[in-house]
Design a protein around this motif. Structure first.
Motif, PDB file in Angstrom:
ATOM      1  N   LEU A  19       0.858  -1.182   0.000  1.00  0.00           N
ATOM      2  CA  LEU A  19       0.000   0.000   0.000  1.00  0.00           C
ATOM      3  C   LEU A  19       0.894   1.230   0.000  1.00  0.00           C
ATOM      4  O   LEU A  19       1.521   1.549   1.004  1.00  0.00           O
ATOM      5  N   ARG A  42     -10.092   3.988   1.924  1.00  0.00           N
ATOM      6  CA  ARG A  42      -8.772   3.582   2.401  1.00  0.00           C
ATOM      7  C   ARG A  42      -8.759   2.078   2.656  1.00  0.00           C
ATOM      8  O   ARG A  42      -9.806   1.445   2.806  1.00  0.00           O
ATOM      9  N   VAL A  43      -7.551   1.537   2.702  1.00  0.00           N
ATOM     10  CA  VAL A  43      -7.362   0.105   2.877  1.00  0.00           C
ATOM     11  C   VAL A  43      -6.506  -0.116   4.120  1.00  0.00           C
ATOM     12  O   VAL A  43      -5.499   0.557   4.309  1.00  0.00           O
ATOM     13  N   GLU A  44      -6.931  -1.061   4.967  1.00  0.00           N
ATOM     14  CA  GLU A  44      -6.164  -1.421   6.160  1.00  0.00           C
ATOM     15  C   GLU A  44      -5.800  -2.895   6.088  1.00  0.00           C
ATOM     16  O   GLU A  44      -6.645  -3.724   5.762  1.00  0.00           O
ATOM     17  N   LYS A  45      -4.553  -3.182   6.436  1.00  0.00           N
ATOM     18  CA  LYS A  45      -4.080  -4.567   6.417  1.00  0.00           C
ATOM     19  C   LYS A  45      -3.805  -5.008   7.845  1.00  0.00           C
ATOM     20  O   LYS A  45      -3.075  -4.356   8.569  1.00  0.00           O
ATOM     21  N   GLU A  46      -4.425  -6.138   8.222  1.00  0.00           N
ATOM     22  CA  GLU A  46      -4.219  -6.720   9.557  1.00  0.00           C
ATOM     23  C   GLU A  46      -3.807  -8.168   9.372  1.00  0.00           C
ATOM     24  O   GLU A  46      -4.659  -9.023   9.178  1.00  0.00           O
ATOM     25  N   LEU A  50      -7.336  -8.110   4.620  1.00  0.00           N
ATOM     26  CA  LEU A  50      -7.380  -6.747   4.116  1.00  0.00           C
ATOM     27  C   LEU A  50      -8.814  -6.242   4.223  1.00  0.00           C
ATOM     28  O   LEU A  50      -9.752  -6.943   3.860  1.00  0.00           O
ATOM     29  N   ARG A  51      -8.975  -5.035   4.731  1.00  0.00           N
ATOM     30  CA  ARG A  51     -10.309  -4.427   4.854  1.00  0.00           C
ATOM     31  C   ARG A  51     -10.328  -3.122   4.072  1.00  0.00           C
ATOM     32  O   ARG A  51      -9.410  -2.325   4.152  1.00  0.00           O
ATOM     33  N   LEU A  53     -12.253   0.356   3.697  1.00  0.00           N
ATOM     34  CA  LEU A  53     -13.101   1.234   4.510  1.00  0.00           C
ATOM     35  C   LEU A  53     -13.363   2.535   3.767  1.00  0.00           C
ATOM     36  O   LEU A  53     -12.549   2.975   2.963  1.00  0.00           O
ATOM     37  N   GLU A  55     -14.333   6.737   4.164  1.00  0.00           N
ATOM     38  CA  GLU A  55     -14.143   7.824   5.120  1.00  0.00           C
ATOM     39  C   GLU A  55     -15.355   8.723   5.253  1.00  0.00           C
ATOM     40  O   GLU A  55     -15.419   9.526   6.175  1.00  0.00           O
TER      41      GLU A  55
END
Length: 179
Positions: A19, A42-46, A50-51, A53, A55
């Motif tokens: 990212l 936006r993209v979040e990686k855990e 991957l999620r 989201l 805003e």
């Protein structure tokens, strides 16, 4: 909230995801793809999940939330498994063959049609009436298959032409059917 947008994307072990700013890069065993993120998404990686989201809750952002999630999921699937479309050619004397990297179609016109696939797309012919389009980019595979189908779409009277393997051609009766 978007049901598709809420679903997490599982990332296999053999896939690397980067990212950078507003660009998502996916690298896997079959190749590499990248996609620009739309604004307010936006993209979040855990770990391996991957999620995607959003805003804000404005209409445009909500509309693109599920789209971005699915585009990224298709990129992950493309670099691991790839995508494939199968076209069938029906008609007396209609056939396809490969000459080098070009697809040569004989479709009842006065001349054969030669089609050079774009980079990243593999075309193969089974027998002389089955054309297989393969690649890692789902959008490009579908576009190439649609271009090939457009050379001679299936006609409703005899069913001759190029169609997708799972496509149903609605047949018409013709002149004698009205009596």
């Amino acid at each position: 909230m978007s049901r598709i947008g809420r679903k997490p994307i599982e990332i296999p072990d053999k896939v690397q995801l980067e990212l950078l700013n507003n660009v998502v890069k996916v690298k896997g065993p079959k190749g590499e793809l990248e996609e620009m993120l739309l604004p307010k998404i936006r993209v979040e990686k855990e770990g391996n999940v991957l999620r995607v989201l959003r805003e804000s809750e404005d209409k445009r952002t909500r509309a693109f939330h599920g789209l971005m999630r699915q585009l990224i999921a298709n990129m992950v699937k493309g670099v691991t498994e790839g995508f494939k479309k199968v076209l069938v050619i029906e008609g007396l004397g209609y056939r396809a063959e490969m000459k080098g990297s070009k697809l040569v179609l004989s479709l009842g016109f006065s001349h054969p049609i030669e089609y050079e696939p774009p980079e990243g797309i593999r075309i193969s012919v089974e027998g002389n009436n089955k054309v297989i389009v393969e690649g890692i980019d789902k959008e490009l595979v579908g576009q190439v298959a649609a271009i090939i189908r457009r050379f001679r779409p299936p006609e409703p009277y005899k069913g001759k032409g190029i169609r997708y393997i799972d496509e149903q051609v609605r047949r018409k009766a013709g002149k004698a059917g009205g009596k």
